[in-house]
Design an enzyme around this catalytic site. Structure first.
Site, PDB file in Angstrom:
ATOM      1  CG  ASP A  75      -2.135   0.940   0.900  1.00 54.06           C
ATOM      2  OD1 ASP A  75      -2.871   0.675  -0.072  1.00 54.06           O
ATOM      3  OD2 ASP A  75      -2.323   1.946   1.611  1.00 54.06           O
ATOM      4  N   GLY A 180       1.183   6.501 -11.973  1.00 58.24           N
ATOM      5  CA  GLY A 180       0.687   7.362 -10.897  1.00 58.24           C
ATOM      6  C   GLY A 180       1.242   8.775 -10.970  1.00 58.24           C
ATOM      7  CG  ASP A 182       6.412   7.300 -11.013  1.00 53.48           C
ATOM      8  OD1 ASP A 182       6.570   7.564  -9.806  1.00 53.48           O
ATOM      9  OD2 ASP A 182       6.455   6.139 -11.466  1.00 53.48           O
ATOM     10  NE  ARG A 208       5.603  -0.275  -5.089  1.00 51.55           N
ATOM     11  CZ  ARG A 208       5.239   0.914  -5.583  1.00 51.55           C
ATOM     12  NH1 ARG A 208       5.957   1.510  -6.513  1.00 51.55           N
ATOM     13  NH2 ARG A 208       4.143   1.499  -5.150  1.00 51.55           N
TER      14      ARG A 208
END
Ligand code: ITT
Length: 224
Positions: A75, A180, A182, A208
């Site tokens: 998430d 997203g 980025d 991440r």
């Protein structure tokens, strides 16, 4: 080789997670389980939602003939300081009218909303960070004789690993890679957005990557 279900339908996340974790695992994804239940992400934190996704899918897999041994759920989202941490856990559905109930909204709409809300914010106040929490839950195919009261057993066995990547939000999207937010996010120490830097660099410094690095370290110490 350890079999791992990556519990997402987000193709970009899957590719990043596979690239970062490398050859240590045999990967399955939710594309291998079209009948898997969808998990409602209604927790107030990344850790809460990641744990919910991992644990619910691990419980579901435990009832099936699946050979997966672990479930990994990610998430993640973007926190803009000038917006008090928004969009945060609502990053995937930021452009929706009611972010608590709607499904994901298109990246372009989320980015447009972010730029609209930051319109009058000068460059030096456009600081932000990506956050990621990875939850890792074992799949248990064996019913214990004396389960813990209520249903906390799986939650207790799951682990979480977090990562953050600091940077700033620019004034217009740049670059075609990634997903997203980025194209709007320039990580500290760089002039280019994640979407311009490309996967190889992003996967070395992203939120991440940092969370998965912690998971890898933990895993390398386990006797499995
Ligand atoms: P799953 O729940 O199926 O994993 P999702 O895309 O809905 O997929 P999240 O609920 O974790 O995932 O929301 C993550 C959102 O945060 C994602 O849709 C992007 O908008 C943003 N985000 C997270 N990591 C990102 C990254 O590395 N680059 C750009 N945007 C990111």
């Amino acid at each position: 080789m350890t079999k791992l279900l990556i519990a997402t339908r987000n193709r970009h996340k899957i590719e990043e997670i596979r690239a970062i974790l490398g050859g240590q695992f045999q990967f399955l994804t939710l594309d291998d389980f079209p009948e898997a239940p969808s998990v409602i992400e209604d927790a107030k934190t990344f850790a809460g939602n990641a744990t919910k996704k991992a644990v619910e899918l691990a419980k579901w897999l435990g009832t099936r003939q699946s050979k997966s041994e672990f479930v990994l759920a990610d998430d993640s989202g973007l926190e803009a300081d000038a917006l008090g941490g928004m969009p945060g856990v609502h990053s995937a559905r930021f452009a929706a009218d009611d972010s608590a109930r709607s499904g994901n909204t298109p990246d372009a709409d989320n980015n447009a909303k972010l730029l609209r809300l930051l319109k009058n914010i000068p460059a030096e106040k456009r600081t932000a960070r990506f956050r990621c929490v990875i939850a890792f839950a074992p799949v248990s195919h064996v019913k214990t004789e004396n389960p813990l009261p209520v249903c906390y057993e799986e939650e207790l066995k799951s682990l979480t690993f977090d990562g953050a990547c600091e940077g700033k939000i620019i004034f217009a999207p740049r670059g075609d890679d990634g997903f997203g937010y980025d194209p709007l996010f320039v990580p500290d120490g760089f002039e280019k957005t994640f979407a311009e830097l490309g996967d190889e660099i992003k996967n070395k410094l992203s939120h991440r990557a940092k969370a998965l690095e912690k998971l890898k370290n933990h895993f390398s110490r386990l006797p499995i």
